[in-house]
Design a protein around this motif. Structure first.
Motif, short mmCIF file in Angstrom:
data_model
loop_
_atom_site.label_atom_id
_atom_site.label_comp_id
_atom_site.label_asym_id
_atom_site.label_seq_id
_atom_site.Cartn_x
_atom_site.Cartn_y
_atom_site.Cartn_z
N LEU A 344 0.92 -1.40 0.44
CA LEU A 344 -0.11 -0.23 0.38
C LEU A 344 1.22 1.29 -0.19
O LEU A 344 -0.16 2.38 0.00
CB LEU A 344 -0.76 0.19 1.06
N TYR A 345 2.37 0.52 -0.43
CA TYR A 345 3.06 2.66 -0.11
C TYR A 345 2.73 3.21 -1.25
O TYR A 345 2.76 4.22 -0.66
CB TYR A 345 4.04 1.24 0.01
N GLY A 346 2.75 2.31 -2.25
CA GLY A 346 1.85 4.15 -3.40
C GLY A 346 0.87 3.94 -3.65
O GLY A 346 0.85 5.44 -5.19
N GLY A 347 -0.03 3.84 -3.25
CA GLY A 347 -1.26 4.29 -2.65
C GLY A 347 -2.84 4.01 -2.38
O GLY A 347 -2.15 2.20 -3.01
N PRO A 348 -3.85 4.06 -3.18
CA PRO A 348 -5.20 3.46 -2.60
C PRO A 348 -5.18 1.88 -3.28
O PRO A 348 -5.05 2.26 -4.50
CB PRO A 348 -6.11 3.65 -2.44
N LEU A 349 -4.93 0.61 -2.70
CA LEU A 349 -5.53 -0.43 -3.73
C LEU A 349 -7.17 -0.44 -3.61
O LEU A 349 -7.23 -0.88 -2.07
CB LEU A 349 -4.59 -1.25 -3.72
N PRO A 350 -7.44 -1.97 -4.32
CA PRO A 350 -8.63 -2.45 -4.24
C PRO A 350 -8.60 -3.80 -3.34
O PRO A 350 -6.94 -3.87 -3.56
CB PRO A 350 -8.94 -2.91 -5.01
N PHE A 351 -9.21 -4.58 -2.85
CA PHE A 351 -8.40 -5.84 -1.69
C PHE A 351 -7.86 -6.84 -2.60
O PHE A 351 -6.84 -7.63 -2.70
CB PHE A 351 -9.82 -6.58 -1.12
N LEU A 368 -5.81 -9.48 8.58
CA LEU A 368 -4.31 -7.77 8.38
C LEU A 368 -5.15 -6.82 8.07
O LEU A 368 -4.88 -5.26 8.75
CB LEU A 368 -2.94 -8.03 7.69
N ILE A 369 -5.43 -6.55 7.16
CA ILE A 369 -6.18 -5.01 6.95
C ILE A 369 -7.67 -4.67 7.67
O ILE A 369 -7.61 -3.42 8.54
CB ILE A 369 -7.95 -5.73 5.46
N GLU A 370 -8.31 -5.51 8.58
CA GLU A 370 -8.66 -5.35 9.41
C GLU A 370 -8.21 -4.52 10.59
O GLU A 370 -8.87 -4.21 11.94
CB GLU A 370 -9.95 -6.70 10.09
N SER A 371 -7.92 -5.97 11.06
CA SER A 371 -6.58 -5.27 11.99
C SER A 371 -5.88 -3.59 12.01
O SER A 371 -6.11 -3.04 12.27
CB SER A 371 -5.27 -5.96 12.58
N LEU A 372 -5.34 -3.41 11.08
CA LEU A 372 -4.91 -2.19 10.08
C LEU A 372 -5.69 -0.86 10.68
O LEU A 372 -5.53 0.18 10.71
CB LEU A 372 -4.32 -1.96 8.59
N ILE A 373 -7.16 -1.37 10.23
CA ILE A 373 -7.97 -0.37 9.78
C ILE A 373 -8.55 0.04 11.28
O ILE A 373 -8.63 1.02 11.48
CB ILE A 373 -9.35 -0.84 9.19
N THR A 374 -8.62 -0.86 12.26
CA THR A 374 -8.75 -0.76 13.76
C THR A 374 -7.43 -0.15 14.48
O THR A 374 -8.22 0.87 14.86
CB THR A 374 -8.83 -2.21 14.61
N GLU A 375 -6.44 -0.16 13.99
CA GLU A 375 -5.05 0.85 14.53
C GLU A 375 -5.08 2.21 13.88
O GLU A 375 -4.66 3.05 14.88
CB GLU A 375 -4.66 -0.09 14.91
N GLY A 376 -6.31 2.47 12.75
CA GLY A 376 -5.70 3.77 12.19
C GLY A 376 -4.75 3.34 10.73
O GLY A 376 -4.99 5.18 10.76
N THR A 377 -3.58 2.67 10.99
CA THR A 377 -2.97 2.54 9.92
C THR A 377 -3.21 2.75 8.57
O THR A 377 -2.91 3.74 7.37
CB THR A 377 -1.78 1.74 10.43
N VAL A 378 -4.58 1.96 8.09
CA VAL A 378 -4.71 1.64 6.89
C VAL A 378 -6.96 2.37 6.96
O VAL A 378 -7.27 1.94 8.26
CB VAL A 378 -4.80 0.54 6.37
N ILE A 379 -7.41 3.13 6.15
CA ILE A 379 -8.35 3.48 6.22
C ILE A 379 -9.51 3.47 4.32
O ILE A 379 -8.22 3.21 3.07
CB ILE A 379 -8.50 4.49 5.87
N PRO A 380 -10.43 2.86 4.79
CA PRO A 380 -10.92 2.04 3.37
C PRO A 380 -11.73 3.42 2.54
O PRO A 380 -12.28 4.62 3.44
CB PRO A 380 -12.12 1.48 4.07
#
Length: 399
Positions: A344-351, A368-380
């Motif tokens: 995800l470093y280069g920009g937003p991507l679909p699942f 992992l995506i769900e965990s990263l969303i919960t901690e606020g590191t990734v957003i949908p």
């Protein structure tokens, strides 16, 4: 902390002797970091040192053998090129000090009877670490034997006929090169906390120079290095260490307490406790390098000219360990987490694109995506009716 820089290594080098000349000779031959040449030069000094070169200070004797490991990016930092230069020099000048990688711990112990002093070179140390995990613990026992060899303990093995294979004074030096992904994947948490990796003088650096091809090394320096290294192999014993001169003991004590009182992450604390031993080994090697009394068999003491560079080299090791831990993941979960974030470093991507690029199973990637969303590191994000995922902190302006 950052990886060791060329300027920091120049500042750490002594102002005379074999190590200084070796670095000056090896540096133009490859654009590998200077830190790698420093580590390799120390390994050559350790391989050439007599078995009785040691100090006894606040515990069991500390001997002049050394385990050195250079670490960097795969294919980028010329790790094997740098270490191979030194290995080739030792192999040409003193082939009796060079040994092949042992195929078993029994073979290693038995080989010490005929070759108690040796340098073992691992051009791809990650392969050894992987074998120690995947060979039913067989090479794990070799790790334990290496720990014993580091401390110069007598090495024994009971043979099938009941006889004992024993070497009282081994002097084993290890030199290795390893890419960070292999170190991350195959050095277990136990390796770091139980002392195997803590015994290595580790130099983590990135290439700062770029050569289209290696430059010619000064021929007169090579001639001097060969003669000096060869003469060391004929030195049967060293002068006895008798302590510290001047204010060097006070300097050592102050630095020792400073290292042990530094606030550090929990996983680095076990490494910190071995930094003074590495500094003491470096001081031994620098004395062996350019204190003439050591080679003449005359009693000698640590002076400022040996202790200060040794402390600076140990600080580079310490800096390398802390910087390396900032890029190494501690567990498989953390490694998988990083794989998703790197995608995800280069920009937003679909699942689906994340699953394909990370090469993780769909269910694992979803966790992992769900965990990263919960901690606020990734957003949908929703874009054109599709759900995309964005890593925060790097590319928010692309949303």
């Amino acid at each position: 902390m950052n990886a060791a820089t060329e300027a920091e290594v120049v500042n750490a080098l002594p102002h005379e002797g074999f190590l200084l000349n070796y670095c000056a000779w090896a540096r133009p031959q490859t654009d590998a970091p200077l830190a790698y040449h420093l580590a390799t030069g120390l390994a050559l000094l350790a391989a050439s040192a007599p078995a009785d070169l040691c100090v006894t200070y606040a515990g069991p004797p500390t001997h002049a053998n050394l385990f050195t490991l250079v670490v960097g990016r795969s294919g980028e930092d010329r790790k094997s090129s740098a270490t191979g230069i030194g290995y080739g020099l030792l192999k040409d000048v003193a082939p009796s000090l060079v040994a092949d990688e042992p195929g078993s711990w029994e073979g290693f112990v038995d080989s010490l009877q005929t070759q108690p002093a040796k340098l073992i070179y691992y051009s791809e140390f990650g392969s050894f670490l992987q074998s120690s995990q995947n060979n039913g613990g067989y090479f794990g026992t070799l790790k334990t034997k290496y720990n014993e060899a580091y401390d110069a303990r007598p090495m024994t093995r009971v043979l099938a006929n009941g006889k004992v294979s024993r070497t009282d004074n081994p002097r084993v030096t290890l030199l290795g090169a390893c890419a960070t992904p292999y170190l991350e994947a195959h050095a277990t948490p136990l390796d770091w906390t139980a002392g195997f990796m803590g015994r290595w003088l580790l130099m983590y650096a990135h290439r700062e120079r770029t050569y289209p091809r290696g430059q010619p090394a000064p021929a007169h320096v090579e001639t001097w290095l060969r003669a000096d290294l060869l003469s060391r192999t004929y030195t049967p014993s060293a002068g006895p260490w008798v302590g510290f001169s001047g204010r060097t003991e006070q300097r050592w004590t102050e630095w020792f307490h400073d290292v042990n009182n530094r606030p550090l992450p929990e996983h680095v604390i076990g490494i910190r406790s071995r930094v003074p031993t590495i500094a003491m080994k470096c001081a031994l090697l620098l004395a062996w390098d350019y204190n003439p009394d050591v080679r003449r068999g005359i009693p000698w003491a640590f002076d400022e000219g040996t202790l200060e560079p040794a402390i600076r080299i140990a600080e580079l090791h310490f800096q390398s360990v802390v910087a390396l831990f900032e890029v190494l993941a501690e567990s498989k979960d953390m490694r998988d987490r990083r794989r998703v974030l790197d995608v995800l470093y280069g920009g937003p991507l679909p699942f689906g694109a994340i699953v394909k690029a990370s090469k993780l199973l769909k269910r694992r990637c979803q966790e992992l995506i769900e965990s990263l969303i919960t901690e606020g590191t990734v957003i949908p994000l929703t874009r054109d009716g599709d759900v995309l995922y964005l890593r925060l902190g790097h590319v928010q302006t692309n949303a």
